[in-house]
Design an enzyme around this catalytic site. Structure first.
Site, PDB file in Angstrom:
ATOM      1  CB  SER A  17      28.538  35.266  35.285  1.00  0.00           C
ATOM      2  OG  SER A  17      29.893  35.033  35.542  1.00  0.00           O
ATOM      3  CE  LYS A  65      36.306  31.401  41.165  1.00  0.00           C
ATOM      4  NZ  LYS A  65      37.354  31.696  40.183  1.00  0.00           N
ATOM      5  CG  ASP A 101      38.787  30.176  36.364  1.00  0.00           C
ATOM      6  OD1 ASP A 101      37.884  30.673  35.667  1.00  0.00           O
ATOM      7  OD2 ASP A 101      38.936  30.442  37.570  1.00  0.00           O
ATOM      8  CB  ALA A 129      43.357  33.460  38.654  1.00  0.00           C
TER       9      ALA A 129
HETATM   10  P1  NAP Z   1      44.035  36.244  44.454  1.00  0.00           P
HETATM   11  O1  NAP Z   1      43.680  34.851  44.788  1.00  0.00           O
HETATM   12  O2  NAP Z   1      43.841  37.331  45.451  1.00  0.00           O
HETATM   13  O3  NAP Z   1      45.587  36.237  43.986  1.00  0.00           O
HETATM   14  C1  NAP Z   1      46.267  37.403  43.640  1.00  0.00           C
HETATM   15  C2  NAP Z   1      47.758  37.104  43.488  1.00  0.00           C
HETATM   16  O4  NAP Z   1      48.399  38.313  43.096  1.00  0.00           O
HETATM   17  C3  NAP Z   1      48.425  36.651  44.792  1.00  0.00           C
HETATM   18  O5  NAP Z   1      49.455  35.753  44.488  1.00  0.00           O
HETATM   19  C4  NAP Z   1      49.018  37.962  45.307  1.00  0.00           C
HETATM   20  O6  NAP Z   1      50.169  37.787  46.112  1.00  0.00           O
HETATM   21  C5  NAP Z   1      49.444  38.609  44.000  1.00  0.00           C
HETATM   22  N1  NAP Z   1      49.612  40.049  44.156  1.00  0.00           N
HETATM   23  C6  NAP Z   1      48.691  40.934  44.582  1.00  0.00           C
HETATM   24  N2  NAP Z   1      49.229  42.177  44.618  1.00  0.00           N
HETATM   25  C7  NAP Z   1      50.518  42.047  44.215  1.00  0.00           C
HETATM   26  C8  NAP Z   1      51.590  42.945  44.064  1.00  0.00           C
HETATM   27  N3  NAP Z   1      51.449  44.255  44.338  1.00  0.00           N
HETATM   28  N4  NAP Z   1      52.783  42.479  43.649  1.00  0.00           N
HETATM   29  C9  NAP Z   1      52.946  41.167  43.384  1.00  0.00           C
HETATM   30  N5  NAP Z   1      51.959  40.238  43.513  1.00  0.00           N
HETATM   31  C10 NAP Z   1      50.770  40.685  43.920  1.00  0.00           C
HETATM   32  O7  NAP Z   1      43.249  36.733  43.150  1.00  0.00           O
HETATM   33  P2  NAP Z   1      42.758  35.855  41.901  1.00  0.00           P
HETATM   34  O8  NAP Z   1      41.373  35.393  42.133  1.00  0.00           O
HETATM   35  O9  NAP Z   1      43.808  34.868  41.596  1.00  0.00           O
HETATM   36  O10 NAP Z   1      42.660  36.988  40.758  1.00  0.00           O
HETATM   37  C11 NAP Z   1      43.802  37.664  40.266  1.00  0.00           C
HETATM   38  C12 NAP Z   1      43.395  38.614  39.139  1.00  0.00           C
HETATM   39  O11 NAP Z   1      42.909  37.854  38.040  1.00  0.00           O
HETATM   40  C13 NAP Z   1      42.252  39.572  39.499  1.00  0.00           C
HETATM   41  O12 NAP Z   1      42.508  40.808  38.892  1.00  0.00           O
HETATM   42  C14 NAP Z   1      41.016  38.937  38.889  1.00  0.00           C
HETATM   43  O13 NAP Z   1      40.022  39.891  38.540  1.00  0.00           O
HETATM   44  C15 NAP Z   1      41.617  38.291  37.638  1.00  0.00           C
HETATM   45  N6  NAP Z   1      40.870  37.102  37.181  1.00  0.00           N
HETATM   46  C16 NAP Z   1      40.476  37.061  35.872  1.00  0.00           C
HETATM   47  C17 NAP Z   1      39.819  35.942  35.391  1.00  0.00           C
HETATM   48  C18 NAP Z   1      39.366  35.892  33.951  1.00  0.00           C
HETATM   49  O14 NAP Z   1      38.546  35.021  33.596  1.00  0.00           O
HETATM   50  N7  NAP Z   1      39.884  36.732  33.089  1.00  0.00           N
HETATM   51  C19 NAP Z   1      39.569  34.848  36.248  1.00  0.00           C
HETATM   52  C20 NAP Z   1      40.007  34.918  37.577  1.00  0.00           C
HETATM   53  C21 NAP Z   1      40.660  36.064  38.029  1.00  0.00           C
HETATM   54  P3  NAP Z   1      50.079  37.452  47.684  1.00  0.00           P
HETATM   55  O15 NAP Z   1      49.652  36.017  47.751  1.00  0.00           O
HETATM   56  O16 NAP Z   1      51.470  37.684  48.141  1.00  0.00           O
HETATM   57  O17 NAP Z   1      49.071  38.400  48.252  1.00  0.00           O
END
Ligand code: NAP
Length: 279
Positions: A17, A65, A101, A129
């Site tokens: 950021s 958040k 987002d 996300a």
């Molecule tokens: P989060 O709240 O931890 O959510 C992750 C999700 O992925 C949960 O539903 C989790 O399932 C699932 N998951 C994790 N491992 C898995 C697996 N092996 N198989 C199937 N599902 C799995 O994380 P988040 O903040 O949403 O972020 C998710 C990703 O998006 C990260 O890599 C982050 O860096 C990226 N991101 C990018 C942006 C951007 O602007 N480009 C913005 C935000 C996030 P469970 O609930 O069952 O654990």
């Protein structure tokens, strides 16, 4: 005006950021500072007090958040529906929370020629996300949003009871019910992300169709999911555009300045042609 801005999180050293916001200010010819501040959970209340008196706004990342919400004076309805705030604007001591987002992913999709309106959206994951993406897709008139997740209860929460939402177990990700069904596929899990050590078992779920694919992971710049898309001739992109656009929309909230977000986002992309210098 000399804008005083920040991003808070724990950890925070990895945050892109400050780089992106610095570029936005440079492109717009605006002066100010944007600092990364390491704030632990037990320090949040103290930071909010400091920010109210000393900053014009700040971004919020993991794990704060949701935790910042009780400290705010106002929250935008979309951020409220996400249960998460990534942008706080401060004016005359009054704090207002937003979540950019959703606008970030929408703009990133539009750059590819995809639009939530009227689309069938396959959303992989049900975390923070994914919730922002699901709410935005439904708000923008998606025909349906099919969530693939391990924890079905989390998936149901994402849809907020909207009849256009559908939740399937992650194990049912297949060509028939994903690639062959969806107009847009979005990976909102960390699968394929550098350092995670986990990836999709295979990519046959992309087959039987030509959906637009956005992997919101941006490190590495080309995940195995995107490589599989490229091999199949599927239009795809990583999460950098979403990241840049959410920052651009955050800056609009901070400052109230009106400018064309596409022009600024395109300038940032042009100034970082390989995107690798950031990653
Ligand atoms: P989060 O709240 O931890 O959510 C992750 C999700 O992925 C949960 O539903 C989790 O399932 C699932 N998951 C994790 N491992 C898995 C697996 N092996 N198989 C199937 N599902 C799995 O994380 P988040 O903040 O949403 O972020 C998710 C990703 O998006 C990260 O890599 C982050 O860096 C990226 N991101 C990018 C942006 C951007 O602007 N480009 C913005 C935000 C996030 P469970 O609930 O069952 O654990």
């Amino acid at each position: 005006m000399n804008w005083k801005l920040a991003v808070i999180g724990d950890p925070i050293a990895h945050s892109l950021s400050p780089v992106i916001q610095g570029q936005i200010m440079e492109i717009l010819g605006v002066s100010g500072e944007y600092k990364a501040v390491h704030v632990k959970a037990e320090e949040l209340a103290g930071f909010m007090e400091y920010a109210r008196e000393n900053l014009h706004g700040f971004n919020v990342t993991i794990p704060h958040k949701g935790a910042v919400i009780p400290f705010l004076d106002e929250i935008d309805p979309y951020a409220q529906s996400c249960g998460a705030v990534n942008t706080v604007r401060i004016r005359d001591g009054k704090m207002t929370g937003f979540n950019t987002d959703g606008d970030g992913i929408r703009a990133a999709l539009q750059q590819m020629g995809a639009d939530f309106a009227g689309s069938r959206v396959a959303l992989l994951g049900a975390g923070g996300a994914a919730r922002s993406i699901c709410r935005k897709a439904l708000n923008c008139g998606a025909e349906s949003v099919r969530i693939f997740c391990r924890n079905l209860e989390k998936g149901v929460l994402l849809t907020g009871g909207d009849s256009r939402g559908e939740v399937l177990p992650f194990s049912e990700l297949s060509a028939e019910n994903c690639g062959g069904w969806a107009d847009i596929v979005i990976n909102a899990t960390p699968l394929g992300m550098e350092g995670i050590g986990q990836d999709f078992a295979d990519f046959s779920f992309l087959d039987n169709g030509k959906p637009f694919v956005c992997d919101i992971v941006y490190k590495p710049a080309e995940t195995n999911l995107l490589k599989a898309c490229r091999e199949r001739g599927i239009t795809c992109k990583n999460g950098l555009d979403m990241l840049v656009y959410q920052a651009v929309y955050a800056f609009m909230h901070f400052t109230g300045l009106s400018f064309d977000p596409d022009t600024v986002a395109r300038r940032i992309a042009a100034d970082n042609p390989t995107q690798h210098s950031w990653l």
